[in-house]
Scaffold this active site. Structure first.
Site, PDB file in Angstrom:
ATOM      1  N   GLU A 102      -0.970   1.528  -7.989  1.00  0.00           N
ATOM      2  CA  GLU A 102      -1.335   0.596  -7.589  1.00  0.00           C
ATOM      3  C   GLU A 102      -1.432  -0.246  -9.344  1.00  0.00           C
ATOM      4  O   GLU A 102      -1.755  -1.571  -9.199  1.00  0.00           O
ATOM      5  CB  GLU A 102      -1.956  -0.136  -7.020  1.00  0.00           C
ATOM      6  CG  GLU A 102      -1.733   0.237  -5.483  1.00  0.00           C
ATOM      7  CD  GLU A 102       0.173  -0.441  -4.669  1.00  0.00           C
ATOM      8  OE1 GLU A 102      -0.857  -2.260  -4.954  1.00  0.00           O
ATOM      9  OE2 GLU A 102       0.143  -0.050  -3.946  1.00  0.00           O
ATOM     10  N   THR A 116       3.630   7.638   5.272  1.00  0.00           N
ATOM     11  CA  THR A 116       2.633   7.766   5.833  1.00  0.00           C
ATOM     12  C   THR A 116       3.787   6.947   7.021  1.00  0.00           C
ATOM     13  O   THR A 116       3.312   7.755   7.936  1.00  0.00           O
ATOM     14  CB  THR A 116       1.821   6.275   5.330  1.00  0.00           C
ATOM     15  OG1 THR A 116       0.672   6.917   4.482  1.00  0.00           O
ATOM     16  CG2 THR A 116       0.616   6.407   6.673  1.00  0.00           C
ATOM     17  N   CYS A 160       7.982   4.415   2.665  1.00  0.00           N
ATOM     18  CA  CYS A 160       6.590   4.758   3.378  1.00  0.00           C
ATOM     19  C   CYS A 160       6.135   6.170   3.403  1.00  0.00           C
ATOM     20  O   CYS A 160       6.245   5.940   5.305  1.00  0.00           O
ATOM     21  CB  CYS A 160       5.763   4.244   3.665  1.00  0.00           C
ATOM     22  SG  CYS A 160       4.448   4.244   3.688  1.00  0.00           S
ATOM     23  N   CYS A 197       4.060  10.683  -0.757  1.00  0.00           N
ATOM     24  CA  CYS A 197       4.025   9.292  -0.384  1.00  0.00           C
ATOM     25  C   CYS A 197       4.915   8.619  -1.859  1.00  0.00           C
ATOM     26  O   CYS A 197       4.856   9.899  -2.857  1.00  0.00           O
ATOM     27  CB  CYS A 197       2.847   9.142  -1.165  1.00  0.00           C
ATOM     28  SG  CYS A 197       1.807   6.827  -1.551  1.00  0.00           S
ATOM     29  N   THR A 198       5.736   7.862  -1.529  1.00  0.00           N
ATOM     30  CA  THR A 198       6.298   6.915  -2.679  1.00  0.00           C
ATOM     31  C   THR A 198       5.985   6.406  -3.584  1.00  0.00           C
ATOM     32  O   THR A 198       6.056   6.258  -4.966  1.00  0.00           O
ATOM     33  CB  THR A 198       7.478   5.464  -2.154  1.00  0.00           C
ATOM     34  OG1 THR A 198       6.830   5.433  -1.787  1.00  0.00           O
ATOM     35  CG2 THR A 198       7.864   6.533  -0.972  1.00  0.00           C
ATOM     36  N   TYR A 242      -2.032   2.201   3.543  1.00  0.00           N
ATOM     37  CA  TYR A 242      -1.597   2.403   4.936  1.00  0.00           C
ATOM     38  C   TYR A 242      -2.431   4.033   5.182  1.00  0.00           C
ATOM     39  O   TYR A 242      -2.252   3.869   7.008  1.00  0.00           O
ATOM     40  CB  TYR A 242      -0.792   2.504   5.121  1.00  0.00           C
ATOM     41  CG  TYR A 242       0.938   0.773   5.338  1.00  0.00           C
ATOM     42  CD1 TYR A 242       0.193  -0.372   4.936  1.00  0.00           C
ATOM     43  CD2 TYR A 242       1.988   1.242   5.765  1.00  0.00           C
ATOM     44  CE1 TYR A 242       0.405  -1.510   5.565  1.00  0.00           C
ATOM     45  CE2 TYR A 242       2.406  -0.405   5.828  1.00  0.00           C
ATOM     46  CZ  TYR A 242       1.920  -1.248   5.780  1.00  0.00           C
ATOM     47  OH  TYR A 242       2.919  -3.092   6.330  1.00  0.00           O
ATOM     48  N   GLY A 243      -2.306   5.005   4.002  1.00  0.00           N
ATOM     49  CA  GLY A 243      -2.739   5.617   4.200  1.00  0.00           C
ATOM     50  C   GLY A 243      -3.877   6.547   5.231  1.00  0.00           C
ATOM     51  O   GLY A 243      -4.012   7.371   5.242  1.00  0.00           O
ATOM     52  N   ASP A 297       7.504  -1.256   2.124  1.00  0.00           N
ATOM     53  CA  ASP A 297       6.080  -0.062   2.026  1.00  0.00           C
ATOM     54  C   ASP A 297       4.632  -0.982   2.308  1.00  0.00           C
ATOM     55  O   ASP A 297       4.832  -2.307   1.985  1.00  0.00           O
ATOM     56  CB  ASP A 297       6.296   0.476   0.776  1.00  0.00           C
ATOM     57  CG  ASP A 297       5.343   1.294   0.907  1.00  0.00           C
ATOM     58  OD1 ASP A 297       4.775   2.340   1.357  1.00  0.00           O
ATOM     59  OD2 ASP A 297       4.802   1.774  -0.532  1.00  0.00           O
ATOM     60  N   SER A 298       3.968   0.089   2.001  1.00  0.00           N
ATOM     61  CA  SER A 298       2.553  -0.709   2.077  1.00  0.00           C
ATOM     62  C   SER A 298       2.490  -1.856   0.888  1.00  0.00           C
ATOM     63  O   SER A 298       1.455  -2.194   1.299  1.00  0.00           O
ATOM     64  CB  SER A 298       1.577   0.164   1.593  1.00  0.00           C
ATOM     65  OG  SER A 298       1.343   1.200   1.380  1.00  0.00           O
TER      66      SER A 298
HETATM   67  N1  DGL Z   1       3.187   5.216  -0.204  1.00  0.00           N
HETATM   68  C1  DGL Z   1       2.814   4.978   0.668  1.00  0.00           C
HETATM   69  C2  DGL Z   1       3.686   6.273   1.559  1.00  0.00           C
HETATM   70  O1  DGL Z   1       4.379   6.752   0.913  1.00  0.00           O
HETATM   71  C3  DGL Z   1       1.759   4.746   1.407  1.00  0.00           C
HETATM   72  C4  DGL Z   1       0.346   4.833   0.555  1.00  0.00           C
HETATM   73  C5  DGL Z   1      -0.425   3.558   0.890  1.00  0.00           C
HETATM   74  O2  DGL Z   1      -0.210   2.845   1.860  1.00  0.00           O
HETATM   75  O3  DGL Z   1      -1.629   3.973   1.517  1.00  0.00           O
HETATM   76  O4  DGL Z   1       2.577   6.419   2.061  1.00  0.00           O
END
Ligand code: DGL
Length: 280
Positions: A151, A75, A73, A185-186, A42-43, A10-11
């Site tokens: 986070e 995203t 993730c 989103c996780t 990442y989003g 994941d990110s």
């Molecule tokens: N946990 C990620 C997801 O499920 C990414 C969140 C992020 O980094 O913006 O989208």
């Protein structure tokens, strides 16, 4: 039997919600986790950047000889499924798993989808829901501020900032009368208590991490690919920056103490071509 580890990435920390579910369901499996803490979030990245990140993250895990990869993730699963599909081992994300669970859960066919900006823009959850339930009314909502709240560990039901943020994002879905909400989103399952308080207890929340872990368990059992060593599974953590912060918040995500080394790596170096051998 296949004694190789499962690779999860994941990110940052959000994917640990998948690891937590895997640990519960498959306690004998070794897991290699990569959290791209140096490049989170990442989003809000472009498609090109996300494709590159996904390739690098997967390439690192393939180097750990994993038998499966879970893109934990929303995203990456939404924007770069083709990167996952091209890998030499089976790699899955969270979109189909969570969308299908929502279709099974809804009674009034009104489904909310929460995700990052990139996830919502991709329309991936909507497409999958419509394939399964063409008459569904879908209410997508990007919730980018949820990621840094999680986070930083601001996940308490009494956290005023988190409650206000959740109200702002969720009020349109509540007014629309959705009976099911995908936490696409996780990171978001960590906010399920706050989201549940805002939406009300009659609304079903679909945990994308849980759906992905259930799917992995099903596949491994079906393929006879479980770890056959009958020992407790090992966890190996890798991050791209700030390992100290990871230990603290990861314990909260996993619901148990994270002990042992957290390894740091330079993910940008992972797919650099090997230097040509001398004399060629
Ligand atoms: N946990 C990620 C997801 O499920 C990414 C969140 C992020 O980094 O913006 O989208």
């Amino acid at each position: 039997m296949d004694n190789r580890p499962i690779g999860v990435f994941d990110s940052g920390l959000g994917g640990l919600t998948v690891v937590r579910q895997l640990m519960r369901r498959l306690p004998g499996e070794d897991i290699v986790y990569f959290g791209d803490t140096g490049r989170v979030p990442y989003g809000n990245r472009s498609r090109e950047t996300l494709e590159k990140y996904a390739r690098q993250d997967c390439r690192f895990l393939l180097g750990k000889n994993v038998k499966r990869i879970i893109a934990a993730c929303g995203t990456v699963s939404s924007v770069a499924p083709h990167v996952l599909a091209a890998l030499p081992v089976r790699a899955t994300g969270v979109v189909e798993q969570a969308a299908d669970a929502a279709v099974r859960a809804t009674l009034n066919r009104k489904i909310g989808v929460l995700g990052t900006q990139a996830t919502i823009q991709s329309g991936a959850f909507e497409r999958r829901i419509r394939e399964q339930l063409p008459s569904a009314e879908i209410f997508p909502q990007a919730c980018p501020l949820f990621v840094p709240l999680v986070e930083n560990g601001w996940i308490g039901r009494d956290d005023e900032v988190t409650i206000l943020t959740a109200r702002r994002y969720l009020t349109p879905l509540k007014e629309a009368g959705v009976d099911t909400v995908i936490l696409g989103c996780t990171h978001f399952p960590l906010l399920a208590p706050v989201i549940g308080d805002v939406m009300g207890e009659s609304v079903t929340l679909i945990d994308s991490g849980k759906a992905a872990a259930e799917d992995c368990e099903r596949q491994l059992r079906r393929d006879g690919a479980l770890n056959g060593t009958k020992k407790a599974g090992e966890l190996h953590f890798y991050v791209s920056d700030r390992p100290q912060d990871f230990t603290k918040v990861a314990s909260m995500f996993l619901g148990c103490e994270v002990t042992g080394d957290i390894h740091t790596l330079d993910i940008e170096q992972v797919d650099r071509p090997e230097p040509a051998a001398a004399g060629r």
